[in-house]
Write a protein that holds these residues in place. Structure first.
Motif, PDB file in Angstrom:
ATOM      1  N   ILE A   1      45.536  59.960  34.520  1.00 29.66           N
ATOM      2  CA  ILE A   1      46.301  60.173  35.728  1.00 29.66           C
ATOM      3  C   ILE A   1      45.809  61.230  36.641  1.00 29.66           C
ATOM      4  O   ILE A   1      45.923  61.178  37.808  1.00 29.66           O
TER       5      ILE A   1
ATOM      6  N   ILE B   1      45.433  59.145  28.619  1.00 32.43           N
ATOM      7  CA  ILE B   1      46.566  58.794  29.560  1.00 32.43           C
ATOM      8  C   ILE B   1      46.726  59.782  30.717  1.00 32.43           C
ATOM      9  O   ILE B   1      46.703  59.578  31.680  1.00 32.43           O
ATOM     10  N   TYR B   2      46.986  61.020  30.264  1.00 30.13           N
ATOM     11  CA  TYR B   2      47.197  62.147  30.907  1.00 30.13           C
ATOM     12  C   TYR B   2      45.933  62.504  31.782  1.00 30.13           C
ATOM     13  O   TYR B   2      46.090  62.777  32.955  1.00 30.13           O
TER      14      TYR B   2
ATOM     15  N   PHE C   1      47.213  59.590  23.740  1.00 31.09           N
ATOM     16  CA  PHE C   1      48.235  60.120  25.093  1.00 31.09           C
ATOM     17  C   PHE C   1      47.642  61.026  26.069  1.00 31.09           C
ATOM     18  O   PHE C   1      47.845  61.125  27.212  1.00 31.09           O
TER      19      PHE C   1
ATOM     20  N   SER D   1      61.117  54.984  31.979  1.00 30.40           N
ATOM     21  CA  SER D   1      61.585  55.835  32.630  1.00 30.40           C
ATOM     22  C   SER D   1      63.012  56.407  32.274  1.00 30.40           C
ATOM     23  O   SER D   1      63.548  57.720  32.393  1.00 30.40           O
TER      24      SER D   1
ATOM     25  N   THR E   1      50.441  53.613  33.334  1.00 31.21           N
ATOM     26  CA  THR E   1      49.177  53.790  32.834  1.00 31.21           C
ATOM     27  C   THR E   1      49.218  53.376  31.582  1.00 31.21           C
ATOM     28  O   THR E   1      48.223  52.898  30.887  1.00 31.21           O
ATOM     29  N   PHE E   2      50.197  53.902  30.545  1.00 26.47           N
ATOM     30  CA  PHE E   2      50.184  53.489  29.205  1.00 26.47           C
ATOM     31  C   PHE E   2      50.092  52.030  29.024  1.00 26.47           C
ATOM     32  O   PHE E   2      49.644  51.486  28.094  1.00 26.47           O
TER      33      PHE E   2
ATOM     34  N   GLU F   1      44.079  54.657  37.349  1.00 27.83           N
ATOM     35  CA  GLU F   1      44.403  55.699  36.168  1.00 27.83           C
ATOM     36  C   GLU F   1      44.212  55.138  34.639  1.00 27.83           C
ATOM     37  O   GLU F   1      43.685  55.661  33.841  1.00 27.83           O
TER      38      GLU F   1
ATOM     39  N   LEU G   1      60.248  59.152  30.044  1.00 32.59           N
ATOM     40  CA  LEU G   1      58.894  59.051  30.708  1.00 32.59           C
ATOM     41  C   LEU G   1      58.706  58.838  31.747  1.00 32.59           C
ATOM     42  O   LEU G   1      59.029  57.605  32.655  1.00 32.59           O
TER      43      LEU G   1
ATOM     44  N   ALA H   1      41.566  56.172  31.694  1.00 37.27           N
ATOM     45  CA  ALA H   1      41.961  55.888  30.360  1.00 37.27           C
ATOM     46  C   ALA H   1      41.586  55.179  29.559  1.00 37.27           C
ATOM     47  O   ALA H   1      41.022  55.594  28.379  1.00 37.27           O
TER      48      ALA H   1
ATOM     49  N   THR I   1      53.223  57.686  34.216  1.00 37.66           N
ATOM     50  CA  THR I   1      52.713  57.703  32.674  1.00 37.66           C
ATOM     51  C   THR I   1      52.636  56.291  32.264  1.00 37.66           C
ATOM     52  O   THR I   1      51.965  55.777  31.512  1.00 37.66           O
TER      53      THR I   1
END
Lengths: 176, 538
Positions: free
Chosen positions: B204, B200-201, B197, B368, B379-380, B159, B372, B163, B376
């Motif tokens: 994924i 990133i989406y 962002f 999390s 990946t971020f 991912e 978040l 990104a 995500t």
């Protein structure tokens, strides 16, 4: 003092303001066309390691300002003016990969009224050209009409940032 | 033990040392807030431009912070979290902070000449040539090891790979919008961060699955292209957007730790010897580099920063403060894995394929806790960490290109050409990258990097001795770093020989020989200068 004398005085004071960061060449012609002054600003940014000889990269940016005291501005004059400064500025633009940008500003100083068509032409005027597909940077050109009596500057919206100091100068004091 | 407690204690120690040891350094370095800095004295609006200190701190920190404070602490955590944490804290305060701050002040006093000019003053032209050769070898190492680290990350977190590709395109687009299209800078920045962002989406949704070996080739081709493209097209806008990733990651990590309130499960200390890394001394001290002391900080950052500092008093804030902030980032990194037991950590490091995905997994777990999603977050953080490595890859390739051209000048027309010179660097890095794993290459890189730090401290120490200032606070770290790096190189040569990695043995040997020559050259010049009144040329 005639109107032309006053405008020449204004151009001279404006040139003095530019001397802070620019190399100013007074009464320098751009080809066949005489100018009140031509001002050149060069900036080089580098990232280096160990010593200045070991450059990771270098970036050069320039500004070239042409200033001319004019009478009434007509379309024909505008075309000649653009041709003259375009031809002259080409010799100032370096052809290497560290050149990032050159901004060319053609100032016309007049107290004459402007036709709506000229105002429109000047406001729309913006030329941008990539050099060697962008590998040698780019140049962009703007025209600006300065009317000191009215304390007004006409220029493309994206060129406003380059005449911001002149606007301040007009507001602060130099009146004609 | 509570992770929050550890984080806050370290943060408190850093703040305390800023106001105490930092103040002591001010006195020793003879800081005079009334003395004009080059940015003020030589202000020309071009080269020397006084800049507000928060802006300068941002520039300086973004320059020095990279993949180092992430990869090093994770690797060294095999010795236990306590030795790693101790070296980060002690190293940042007494070694790295001193190194960065003293290098900056030395540069200011020499009319903002770089630390290299000062090195040349004491080590001479021949020494500088050796230094350049040493730096070139280090550069090839950097390109090789960073390519491997990013390739492993992309292979294990596909991912992040998607990104990252989208982020590169975004950076180029941002550059064009701001430079050529003259879009309002603030508006473009807001749009850029939002689109980041979105990358990133999309990453994924559409992960790209490619093996690590193939990624190595792709990344080296990327390094080649990125290093020959104009900087304003990719490097500069990418650097700018990267800083948002960095600050976002640090803030997210800090808040995430506060909310997750992790308990440290990892062993505090596993022993003086580790099967994979070797003896704790000297390996710990070269594995954690940028989070404690790093030679590249003084060479790349100080020259630029020195020309923008508006007052000597602000040097502490930017150089010493910047290093302490990087130390704090390294502390967060350790906590991001220390909540796991040593066995779980080792298994995860193996399963996830490297330090960056492991770090990303830990930090994403903490993040999390404020909502978040973990996927995500992973990946971020992977994107953020790999983005810094890729920027270093680009810069290092450019530098290597310069070094090859410099050596080839007058000798070979072919290698004086920038494309051929870049090929040499990329091929050298490819050989290294394919010869070993990141865990084989990282210690070698760490040794070379720390040696650069020791040499910079040598130059600063010589300057201080000449001024008649007691300089133990520079000399002791310098001696320690020389001992650490030279002994580490011997151990690494032995380890690589036993494992049959002969290319790395040769690399280690070359670095060792260059180090010895440099130390001898420096000692000779120092003893020559000690009895001579040498006036600095500014």
């Amino acid at each position: 003092m005639t109107d032309k004398d006053q405008l020449n005085r204004f151009a001279n004071e404006l040139a003095n303001k530019y001397t802070a960061y620019f190399d100013v060449y007074r009464d320098e012609p751009a080809g066949e066309m005489p100018m009140s002054f031509i001002a050149l600003f060069k900036r080089r940014d580098e990232r280096y390691m160990l010593s200045k000889k070991i450059t990771i990269y270098g970036v050069e940016n320039q500004q070239i300002v042409y200033a001319k005291v004019c009478g009434e501005i007509k379309k024909l004059f505008l075309n000649d003016y653009v041709s003259a400064i375009k031809k002259h500025s080409e010799q100032c633009i370096p052809a290497h990969h560290e050149h990032m940008s050159t901004v060319i500003l053609g100032l016309m100083i007049t107290n004459h009224n402007l036709d709506a068509e000229i105002i429109k032409e000047v406001r729309r005027f913006r030329k941008l050209k990539l050099l060697k597909f962008g590998l040698n940077g780019w140049y962009e050109m703007y025209l600006a009409v300065i009317q000191p009596e009215k304390r007004k500057i006409v220029i493309h919206p994206k060129g406003k940032t380059f005449v911001f100091p002149i606007e301040k100068f007009l507001k602060e004091g130099m009146t004609v | 033990m509570s992770g929050i407690l550890v984080m806050l204690i370290c943060g408190f120690i850093f703040i305390l040392s800023y106001f105490t040891y930092g103040k002591y350094l001010d006195k020793k370095l003879g800081i005079d807030p009334n003395r004009k800095t080059p940015a003020v004295e030589m202000a020309d609006g071009i080269d020397y431009v006084a800049t507000r200190r928060p802006v300068l701190l941002g520039h300086h920190f973004a320059t020095i912070a990279g993949g180092g404070p992430i990869v090093g602490p994770i690797s060294a955590a095999v010795f236990g979290w306590i030795p790693a944490m101790l070296w980060i804290v002690i190293g940042s305060i007494f070694f790295g902070g001193v190194h960065d701050y003293a290098s900056l002040q030395a540069s200011i006093r020499h009319k903002a000449q770089s630390i290299g000019t000062i090195i040349r003053e004491y080590i001479g032209k021949r020494g500088q040539t050796l230094f350049l050769a040493f730096s070139t070898a280090t550069i090839i190492l950097i390109v090789g090891v960073f390519a491997v680290l990013v390739a492993d990350t992309f292979a294990n977190v596909p991912e992040a790979a998607t990104a990252s590709i989208l982020f590169t395109i975004l950076a180029i687009t941002f550059g064009v919008l701001v430079n050529q299209m003259r879009v309002n800078f603030v508006a473009a920045s807001v749009i850029g961060v939002i689109l980041m962002f979105f990358c990133i989406y999309l990453g994924i949704l559409f992960p790209i699955q490619i093996s690590a070996t193939v990624w190595v080739f792709i990344l080296l081709i990327y390094a080649y292209i990125a290093s020959v493209l104009p900087v304003w097209l990719l490097l500069q806008p990418r650097d700018y957007l990267n800083s948002y990733l960095l600050y976002g990651m640090m803030l997210g990590g800090f808040v995430g730790i506060l909310l997750a309130n992790p308990v440290i499960e990892m062993s505090g200390f596993t022993g003086f010897y580790n099967e994979s890394l070797g003896p704790l001394f000297p390996i710990l001290f070269i594995t954690i580099a940028c989070g404690a002391i790093s030679g590249f900080h003084s060479l790349v950052a100080s020259g630029t920063t020195a020309k923008q500092l508006d007052s000597e008093r602000n040097g502490r804030f930017i150089a010493y403060g910047g290093m302490l902030i990087e130390g704090f980032l390294a502390v967060i990194v350790v906590i991001s894995v220390a909540y796991m037991s040593s066995d779980v950590f080792a298994a995860k490091l193996n399963e996830l394929g490297g330090p960056i995905p492991t770090f990303a997994s830990g930090l994403a777990y903490f993040m999390s806790h404020f909502g978040l999603p973990e996927a995500t977050g992973i990946t971020f953080v992977s994107l953020a960490a790999s983005a810094f490595l890729l920027t270093s890859l680009d810069s290092a390739t450019r530098l290597g290109k310069y070094a090859v051209q410099e050596f080839a000048e007058g000798k070979s027309k072919l290698f004086s050409n920038q494309y051929a010179a870049t090929t040499v660097i990329v091929l050298g890095a490819a050989l290294l990258a394919l010869s070993g794993t990141w865990s084989d290459l990282w210690p070698l890189f760490g040794s070379a990097n720390q040696m650069l730090g020791a040499l910079a401290l040598l130059a600063v120490g010589s300057w201080l001795i000449k001024k008649g200032v007691t300089s133990w606070f520079v000399v002791i770290p310098m001696i320690f770093m020389f001992i650490v790096t030279l002994s580490a190189l011997v151990i690494l040569m032995q380890t690589n020989f036993v494992s049959g990695n002969y290319l790395l043995v040769v690399c280690g040997f070359l670095l060792f020989v260059l180090c010895i020559f440099l130390v001898i050259e420096a000692w000779n010049s120092y003893t020559k200068h000690k009895n001579k009144d040498v006036t600095f040329k500014a």
